[in-house]
Motif scaffolding. Structure first.
Motif, PDB file in Angstrom:
ATOM      1  N   THR A  69     -39.234 -25.810  13.580  1.00 55.79           N
ATOM      2  CA  THR A  69     -40.489 -25.799  14.344  1.00 55.79           C
ATOM      3  C   THR A  69     -41.609 -25.127  13.556  1.00 55.79           C
ATOM      4  O   THR A  69     -42.771 -25.182  13.973  1.00 55.79           O
ATOM      5  N   ASN A  71     -44.446 -24.473  10.802  1.00 55.97           N
ATOM      6  CA  ASN A  71     -45.429 -25.425  10.271  1.00 55.97           C
ATOM      7  C   ASN A  71     -46.268 -24.755   9.175  1.00 55.97           C
ATOM      8  O   ASN A  71     -47.190 -24.029   9.480  1.00 55.97           O
ATOM      9  N   PRO A  72     -45.890 -24.931   7.897  1.00 56.69           N
ATOM     10  CA  PRO A  72     -44.819 -25.795   7.380  1.00 56.69           C
ATOM     11  C   PRO A  72     -43.437 -25.150   7.529  1.00 56.69           C
ATOM     12  O   PRO A  72     -43.336 -23.960   7.792  1.00 56.69           O
ATOM     13  N   SER A  79     -44.228 -30.454   7.157  1.00 59.54           N
ATOM     14  CA  SER A  79     -44.666 -29.921   8.446  1.00 59.54           C
ATOM     15  C   SER A  79     -43.503 -29.927   9.432  1.00 59.54           C
ATOM     16  O   SER A  79     -42.462 -30.550   9.195  1.00 59.54           O
ATOM     17  N   ALA A  80     -43.692 -29.250  10.557  1.00 59.03           N
ATOM     18  CA  ALA A  80     -42.653 -29.130  11.583  1.00 59.03           C
ATOM     19  C   ALA A  80     -42.150 -30.506  12.015  1.00 59.03           C
ATOM     20  O   ALA A  80     -42.932 -31.452  12.153  1.00 59.03           O
ATOM     21  N   THR A  85     -45.712 -29.087  18.121  1.00 54.49           N
ATOM     22  CA  THR A  85     -46.546 -29.577  17.022  1.00 54.49           C
ATOM     23  C   THR A  85     -46.006 -30.889  16.468  1.00 54.49           C
ATOM     24  O   THR A  85     -46.766 -31.825  16.186  1.00 54.49           O
ATOM     25  N   ALA A  86     -44.696 -30.963  16.328  1.00 57.46           N
ATOM     26  CA  ALA A  86     -44.080 -32.184  15.795  1.00 57.46           C
ATOM     27  C   ALA A  86     -44.309 -33.369  16.724  1.00 57.46           C
ATOM     28  O   ALA A  86     -44.665 -34.471  16.287  1.00 57.46           O
ATOM     29  N   ASN A  89     -47.823 -34.708  16.645  1.00 58.33           N
ATOM     30  CA  ASN A  89     -48.175 -35.395  15.402  1.00 58.33           C
ATOM     31  C   ASN A  89     -47.252 -36.570  15.086  1.00 58.33           C
ATOM     32  O   ASN A  89     -47.248 -37.059  13.954  1.00 58.33           O
TER      33      ASN A  89
END
Length: 238
Positions: A69, A71-72, A79-80, A85-86, A89
């Motif tokens: 999880t 980020n990064p 990235s996550a 966040t994942a 996106n």
């Protein structure tokens, strides 16, 4: 079928011309849910159908765990792939298929890690085993410290905006001849709301899902179908 054709077929199955009762927003939601179900059916037949390769980082040094999880995930890395966040996106991981060390110079895989089902299995010494990994929640654990480049092969979530434009003439993925299944799956959800499941549609869905399964397991890669059925083995090359 492209997106517009799938949407049209779905409306034909519903036989509901009144867009007040069945709005475009409703259609998009039904089709998006159905596409996610379609991907799951395909994945059950062959986990590699929607597999993607992702480099987590190229310069890891003595890493024992990774928070997917973050980020990064590692400094300067990917990235996550789990967490809010994942999902926001369109990067969320649904399934982890493989974890591997890769040579930065050649791009060739040097170590394929063996998946473990528990902490006990992860840390029990076995000289005949390759290094192992264990995914617990959102954290990836390793039996040995990891250095260098780390790649994963995983299944990413379907794009949440796939059916945002019902007039689009684009194709969703490479299983185009079977995309009528998406419309049929969407109709099943609609019919449940309407309380009117149709036996003929259910029969057609069963036939088409069998067609999809046979294509993926036998017809998609001739002579390679014997590798589609997943079998765990204790022998890993490294």
């Amino acid at each position: 079928m492209n997106i517009a054709q799938i949407a049209t077929y779905f409306r034909q199955l519903c036989d509901e011309p009144n867009k007040t009762f069945l709005t475009d927003t409703d259609v998009s939601r039904y089709l998006q849910t159905a596409y996610e179900q379609f991907r799951e059916y395909a994945t059950q037949s062959d986990p590699k159908t929607y597999a993607e390769r992702l480099t987590i980082g190229t310069n890891l040094s003595g890493v024992n765990t990774l928070d997917l999880t973050a980020n990064p995930i590692v400094p300067g890395g990917a990235s996550a792939i789990l967490g809010n966040t994942a999902w926001a996106n369109n990067r969320a991981m649904l399934r982890l298929l493989d974890v591997m060390n890769v040579d930065n110079n050649t791009g060739l895989v040097s170590v394929i890690f063996q998946g473990a089902g528990s902490y006990n299995e992860l840390y029990v010494p076995d000289l005949n085993k390759a290094p192992s990994y264990f995914l617990n929640g959102t954290t990836l654990y390793f039996s040995n410290p990891i250095s260098g480049r780390l790649d994963i092969e995983y299944i990413r979530q379907a794009d949440l905006t796939t059916f945002s434009n019902l007039a689009a003439t684009t194709y969703i993925d490479n299983l185009v001849p079977y995309h009528d299944i998406i419309a049929i799956l969407a109709y099943r959800s609609y019919a449940m709301r309407d309380g009117a499941l149709a036996p003929a549609v259910e029969a057609q869905l069963g036939l088409r899902l069998n067609d999809l399964k046979e294509y993926i397991q036998v017809g998609r890669m001739r002579r390679g179908n014997n590798h589609v059925v997943v079998e765990d083995t204790d022998f890993y090359y490294y």
